[in-house]
Design an enzyme around this catalytic site. Structure first.
Site, PDB file in Angstrom:
ATOM      1  N   HIS A   1      98.030  91.182  21.963  1.00 29.02           N
ATOM      2  CA  HIS A   1      99.036  91.867  22.763  1.00 29.02           C
ATOM      3  C   HIS A   1      99.888  90.780  23.429  1.00 29.02           C
ATOM      4  O   HIS A   1      99.530  89.605  23.395  1.00 29.02           O
ATOM      5  CB  HIS A   1      98.365  92.787  23.779  1.00 29.02           C
ATOM      6  CG  HIS A   1      97.689  93.965  23.136  1.00 29.02           C
ATOM      7  ND1 HIS A   1      98.079  95.276  23.346  1.00 29.02           N
ATOM      8  CD2 HIS A   1      96.657  94.034  22.258  1.00 29.02           C
ATOM      9  CE1 HIS A   1      97.319  96.086  22.639  1.00 29.02           C
ATOM     10  NE2 HIS A   1      96.441  95.354  21.958  1.00 29.02           N
TER      11      HIS A   1
ATOM     12  N   CYS B   1      96.263 100.066  25.380  1.00 27.64           N
ATOM     13  CA  CYS B   1      94.982 100.771  25.367  1.00 27.64           C
ATOM     14  C   CYS B   1      94.954 101.749  26.528  1.00 27.64           C
ATOM     15  O   CYS B   1      95.085 101.336  27.688  1.00 27.64           O
ATOM     16  CB  CYS B   1      93.821  99.792  25.480  1.00 27.64           C
ATOM     17  SG  CYS B   1      92.207 100.589  25.571  1.00 27.64           S
TER      18      CYS B   1
END
Length: 283
Positions: free
Chosen positions: A201, A232
């Site tokens: 990420h 998430c």
């Protein structure tokens, strides 16, 4: 070099809309047309918790298959594994967290319980191909910095089941490239028979620096998401994925061949944007 596009799973799971199955199939086809040969297409999880992943079986039944693309699916428990096998997933990603706090939030169980459930699932499906995915491998939103020995213990748990490929996730996207490289070098040295990849990420614009450091170590598998979408739902502060188009352009600038066409990939990104724009808002 393997670029595994995860927009259909990690990208869509954190968006405030549900993208229809036919649109998801069209995205997969566009990515394949661009030359992407590994696509994480779905997550076999409870749709009540992650409604964006509803219809996983229907999706797998409709995916374009000519043998050129491997479609993987994520599972958090034995039931998810069974569903993924039945749906015909080419590869099943067994996701376990390195951080206990994230494991409790994401899977509803502690790390050891998740690993124990996977042991039975792997032994019960000897015909399936499994990859390990370790979330919060470096930094956990609940537990903070993950000690390398803790990560290694989780990786050994997966390797002990016969899992030969493990992808380490910087779930928050905040870990310094230097720390990722040091930890990656340590676990690769401890488990030389395991192929390690990275799932990055990109909170601080440093993901490509991490890619460069990993390339120097010989890593040749990276997850990325078309358009940089993702996050998430159970990791507060998680940022979007490294964008596939940025990763491909960066690798090409370094002379690394990917087999992915940048023009066709841009078309796939545009399609992702269109599909999200007409998605059904979550109630």
């Amino acid at each position: 070099m393997t670029i595994n596009d995860v927009v259909l799973r990690d990208g869509l799971q954190d968006e405030p809309v549900v993208v229809a199955v036919p649109d998801r199939v069209a995205i997969a086809a566009a990515l394949a047309a661009a030359g992407v040969r590994a696509i994480e297409a779905a997550s076999f999880v409870n749709p009540a918790r992650v409604p964006q992943m509803a219809g996983a079986e229907e999706l797998f039944a409709a995916l374009p298959r000519d043998g050129s693309v491997r479609y993987s699916a994520l599972a958090l428990n034995a039931r998810g594994v069974t569903r993924a096998v039945a749906a015909g997933a080419d590869e099943i990603v067994l996701v376990v967290s390195a951080g206990q706090g994230h494991s409790l939030a994401n899977a509803g169980r502690g790390v050891e319980d998740v690993l124990a459930g996977f042991r039975d699932a792997v032994s019960g499906h000897p015909q399936a191909t499994f990859t390990g995915g370790i979330s919060t491998a470096f930094t956990c939103p609940f537990d903070g910095e993950i000690a390398p020995r803790r990560l290694l213990a989780v990786a050994r748990g997966l390797a002990g089941m016969g899992v030969a490929r493990i992808v380490l996730a910087d779930t928050l996207g905040t870990t310094a490239p230097e720390r990722i490289a040091r930890t990656l070098a340590m676990v690769r040295s401890a488990l030389p028979d395991v192929e390690f990849g990275l799932h990055l990420h990109d909170a601080r614009g440093q993901a490509l620096d991490t890619v460069d450091a990993a390339l120097e170590l010989g890593v040749t598998r990276f997850d990325a998401a078309a358009g940089g979408y993702g996050g998430c739902p159970f990791a507060p502060g998680a940022h979007g994925n490294l964008a596939t188009e940025r990763l491909v352009a960066h690798l090409h600038s370094r002379g690394v061949r990917t087999g992915v066409g940048e023009g066709a990939l841009a078309d796939a990104v545009a399609l992702v944007n269109e599909c999200l724009a007409r998605g059904t808002p979550l109630a």
